[in-house]
Write a protein that holds these residues in place. Structure first.
Motif, PDB file in Angstrom:
ATOM      1  N   ARG A  25       0.801  -1.227   0.000  1.00 38.52           N
ATOM      2  CA  ARG A  25       0.000   0.000   0.000  1.00 38.52           C
ATOM      3  C   ARG A  25       0.836   1.281   0.000  1.00 38.52           C
ATOM      4  NH1 ARG A  25      -2.192  -0.160   6.240  1.00 38.52           N
ATOM      5  NH2 ARG A  25      -0.196  -0.727   7.169  1.00 38.52           N
ATOM      6  N   LEU A  77       2.497   4.456  -1.044  1.00 33.42           N
ATOM      7  CA  LEU A  77       2.322   5.310  -2.228  1.00 33.42           C
ATOM      8  C   LEU A  77       3.673   5.811  -2.718  1.00 33.42           C
ATOM      9  CD1 LEU A  77      -0.633   7.381  -0.747  1.00 33.42           C
ATOM     10  CD2 LEU A  77      -0.811   5.601  -2.518  1.00 33.42           C
ATOM     11  N   CYS A 127       0.372  10.765  -5.204  1.00 30.69           N
ATOM     12  CA  CYS A 127      -0.430  10.280  -4.066  1.00 30.69           C
ATOM     13  C   CYS A 127      -1.419   9.220  -4.521  1.00 30.69           C
ATOM     14  CB  CYS A 127      -1.176  11.415  -3.378  1.00 30.69           C
ATOM     15  SG  CYS A 127      -2.590  12.018  -4.309  1.00 30.69           S
ATOM     16  N   ALA A 128      -1.490   8.970  -5.841  1.00 30.96           N
ATOM     17  CA  ALA A 128      -2.449   7.980  -6.340  1.00 30.96           C
ATOM     18  C   ALA A 128      -1.740   6.893  -7.145  1.00 30.96           C
ATOM     19  CB  ALA A 128      -3.527   8.663  -7.178  1.00 30.96           C
ATOM     20  N   VAL A 129      -0.424   6.764  -6.908  1.00 31.45           N
ATOM     21  CA  VAL A 129       0.369   5.741  -7.606  1.00 31.45           C
ATOM     22  C   VAL A 129       1.070   4.901  -6.533  1.00 31.45           C
ATOM     23  CG1 VAL A 129       2.311   5.359  -9.178  1.00 31.45           C
ATOM     24  CG2 VAL A 129       0.754   7.281  -9.580  1.00 31.45           C
ATOM     25  N   LEU A 130       1.041   3.596  -6.675  1.00 34.43           N
ATOM     26  CA  LEU A 130       1.727   2.741  -5.713  1.00 34.43           C
ATOM     27  C   LEU A 130       3.220   2.720  -6.005  1.00 34.43           C
ATOM     28  CD1 LEU A 130      -0.688  -0.338  -5.612  1.00 34.43           C
ATOM     29  CD2 LEU A 130      -0.592   1.615  -4.041  1.00 34.43           C
ATOM     30  N   LEU A 160       5.247   0.259  -5.575  1.00 33.11           N
ATOM     31  CA  LEU A 160       5.617  -0.987  -6.255  1.00 33.11           C
ATOM     32  C   LEU A 160       5.289  -0.953  -7.744  1.00 33.11           C
ATOM     33  CD1 LEU A 160       4.599  -3.678  -3.592  1.00 33.11           C
ATOM     34  CD2 LEU A 160       6.920  -3.120  -4.363  1.00 33.11           C
TER      35      LEU A 160
END
Ligand SMILES: Cc1cc2nc3c(=O)[nH]c(=O)nc-3n(C[C@H](O)[C@H](O)[C@H](O)COP(=O)(O)OP(=O)(O)OC[C@H]3O[C@@H](n4cnc5c(N)ncnc54)[C@H](O)[C@@H]3O)c2cc1C
Ligand code: FES
Ligand code: FES
Lengths: 263, 160
Positions: free
Chosen positions: B23, B25, B63-66, B68
Motif C-alpha cells: 500500500r 504510495l 499520491c495515487a500511484v503505488l 511498487l
C-alpha cells in the motif's frame, strides 16, 4: 489504506489466474481505485496491476471499428491522430476527462469497469453501440451497464478492449460540474446506417439511452427536431450541484448542442 | 501475506531501492524513504496536484500511484530539476514573476508546467496554461502570476 499484496503479471491469462485466488482486485490507472482504498471502503487481499500487460494497451482500426485497448490512458486516446481522424468524438471525450495528470494515468478500461454514473466513457459505449471484449466473452454495449458503479462483468473478468463502430456523425458534449470536472450532464449522440443513438451520463444512477430524442432525431438529424421533446425528472439525480428538474432541462439542451456539434 | 517488498527505480537519475508495503504510495516512498520532501501532499485525494512528479516522462499525481507499480521506472521530482545551484528555467521564472506566495503548491505547479512544455511546446497562450493547470490547485495566488511564470518559463526553456 489497508495493506495488500501486489502483483504485476505480464499477460491477461496470468492476471486472470491471480484474480481467481483469494479476494483480489484489478488495478489499472488507480485514479478511482486508490482513492476508494484510502477511504477504506473496501479491503482486498491483493491488487493485480495490469500495467505490464502490454497487448491490451493501444489503438487500432479494424474494418469499420475503432478498437481501444483497456489499458490505454485517456491522454493517449486524446492525442491519437488515428482517433482524431476516424472518431473525433472519442478524442474530445478523452480530452475532457478530469485534468492532464489524471489523463496520463487513468485508462479507458478502468473507466468502463468503474461505471461511475457521471463518467464520460460509458456514454460512448451506449452512444455508439460498442462491444466490450473481455478475456471470457463479448458483451453488447446495451447490456454492459447495470446501475450505480455496476456492470455486467463477473468477478475476475478482465476487459481487454472495446470495439467502437465508426458512425457517420458523432459528438460528445459535456456540461461539467466545475469542481470535479465530471459530467453534470453529458450526452453522446451518433448517427449511422443503423440509426441514431443518444446516450446520457451524469443525469441518472446509470448512463441511459434517451429514446424519445433518438426517435425524433431519426426522422431529422437536426437540433430543431428536439423541439417539444422533454424528459421526466422522476428518475434523475438530485444533489447539491443540480436538482432533478434542472438536470432534466440540461439533458434536452445538451442533446441539442451535441447534435449541433455532430453536424 | 503483505509484509514488505523490495522496490527499485531511478529517481532524479540515480538508482534507488527500498523496502515498501503493497500500500505504500509513490509520494510516501519519495518523502519518507528517500527524504525527498520537495514533493508535497496537499489533499491526498487526487485533487490538488501538489504531489505531481514525472513518471516515465508523464506528469502524475504521486499520491495515487503505488510505489511498487514504479519498479524499474524513471521518476523525476522537483529536486531533480535544478542543475546544482542553478535553478531550472521554470523555477527561475516562478521566482522572477512571483508565481508563489506560501509555496505549498509550487513544486507540483512547476512539475506540471514542465510536463506542459514537453507536450505543447515553448509558446503557450494563457488558455493552454490555464487548461493544463486544471489538476493543480493554489489557495494563495489567484493563479495570475503562476500563468505569467509558466509562459515565461516555457520561453526560457527554449533557450536553455
Ligand atoms: C481528479 C479526478 C478527476 C476525474 N475526472 C473525471 C471526469 O471528468 N470524467 C471521467 O469520466 N472520469 C474522471 N475521473 C476518473 C478517471 O477517468 C479514472 O481514470 C477512471 O474512472 C478509472 O480508470 P483507472 O484506469 O484509473 O482505473 P482504476 O482506478 O485502476 O480501476 C477502477 C475500477 O476498474 C476496475 N478495472 C480496471 N481495469 C479493468 C479491466 N481492464 N477490466 C476489468 N476491470 C477493470 C478496477 O478493478 C476498479 O474496480 C477523474 C478522476 C480523478 C482522480
Ligand atoms: S496530494 Fe496528490 S493530488 Fe493532492
Ligand atoms: S502559493 Fe500557497 S497554495 Fe499556491
Amino acid at each position: 489504506m489497508y495493506d495488500f499484496d501486489y502483483y504485476k503479471p505480464a499477460s491477461v491469462a496470468e492476471a486472470a489466474r491471480l484474480l481467481a485466488a483469494g479476494d483480489s482486485k484489478l488495478l489499472a490507472g488507480g485514479m478511482s481505485l486508490i482513492p476508494s482504498l484510502k477511504m477504506r471502503l473496501n479491503r482486498y487481499s491483493a491488487l493485480v496491476d495490469l500495467g505490464a500487460v502490454l497487448d491490451i494497451k493501444g489503438i487500432r482500426r479494424d474494418g469499420n471499428f475503432l478498437v481501444i485497448g483497456a489499458m490505454t490512458p485517456h491522454a493517449v486516446v486524446a492525442a491519437s491522430a488515428e482517433v482524431r481522424k476516424i472518431l473525433p468524438a472519442i478524442a474530445s471525450l478523452a480530452e475532457g476527462i478530469g485534468d492532464p495528470l489524471v489523463r496520463n494515468r487513468g485508462t479507458m478500461g478502468g473507466s468502463m469497469a468503474n461505471a461511475d454514473p457521471a463518467a464520460d466513457y460509458p456514454s460512448a459505449i451506449l452512444g455508439l453501440g460498442a462491444t466490450v471484449v473481455t478475456h471470457l466473452r463479448q458483451i453488447a454495449g446495451d447490456d454492459f451497464f447495470k446501475g450505480v458503479f455496476e456492470t455486467a462483468l463477473q468477478a475476475g473478468e478482465i476487459i481487454k478492449e472495446v470495439h467502437f463502430p465508426i458512425p457517420q456523425k458523432a459528438a460528445y458534449t459535456k456540461y461539467r460540474q466545475p469542481a470535479s470536472r465530471f459530467a453534470l450532464v453529458g450526452v453522446f449522440v451518433s448517427k449511422s446506417a443503423d440509426g441514431v443513438r443518444v446516450a446520457v451520463t451524469g443525469a441518472a444512477p446509470s448512463v441511459f439511452r434517451f429514446t424519445a430524442a433518438e426517435a425524433a432525431l431519426a426522422k431529422r438529424f437536426d437540433p430543431a427536431a428536439l423541439d417539444g421533446i422533454t424528459i421526466k425528472p422522476d428518475d434523475l439525480n438530485s444533489d447539491i450541484h443540480a436538482s432533478a428538474e434542472y438536470r432534466a432541462h440540461c439533458v434536452v439542451e445538451i442533446t441539442r448542442r451535441a447534435v449541433l456539434a455532430a453536424q | 501475506m503483505s509484509g514488505t517488498h523490495k522496490v527499485s527505480m531511478t529517481v532524479n537519475g540515480k538508482t534507488v531501492t527500498g523496502n515498501v508495503e503493497g500500500r505504500t504510495l509513490l509520494v510516501q516512498f519519495l518523502r519518507e524513504h528517500l527524504q525527498l520532501t520537495g514533493t508535497h501532499v496537499g489533499c491526498d485525494t487526487s485533487q490538488c496536484g501538489c504531489c505531481t512528479v514525472h513518471l516515465n516522462g508523464n506528469g502524475v499525481k504521486s499520491c495515487a500511484v503505488l510505489a511498487l507499480a514504479c519498479e524499474d521506472a524513471n521518476v523525476v521530482t522537483i529536486e531533480g530539476l535544478a542543475n546544482g545551484d542553478k535553478l531550472h528555467p521554470m523555477q527561475e521564472a516562478f521566482r522572477e514573476h512571483h508565481g508563489l506566495q506560501c509555496g505549498y503548491c509550487t513544486p507540483g505547479m512547476i512539475m506540471s508546467a514542465v510536463d506542459m512544455v514537453n507536450r505543447n511546446g515553448f509558446e503557450l497562450d494563457e488558455k493552454t496554461v490555464r487548461k493544463h493547470l486544471e489538476g493543480n490547485i493554489c489557495r494563495c495566488t489567484g493563479y495570475h502570476n503562476i500563468v505569467l511564470a509558466v509562459q515565461a518559463g516555457a520561453a526560457a526553456m527554449k533557450n536553455s
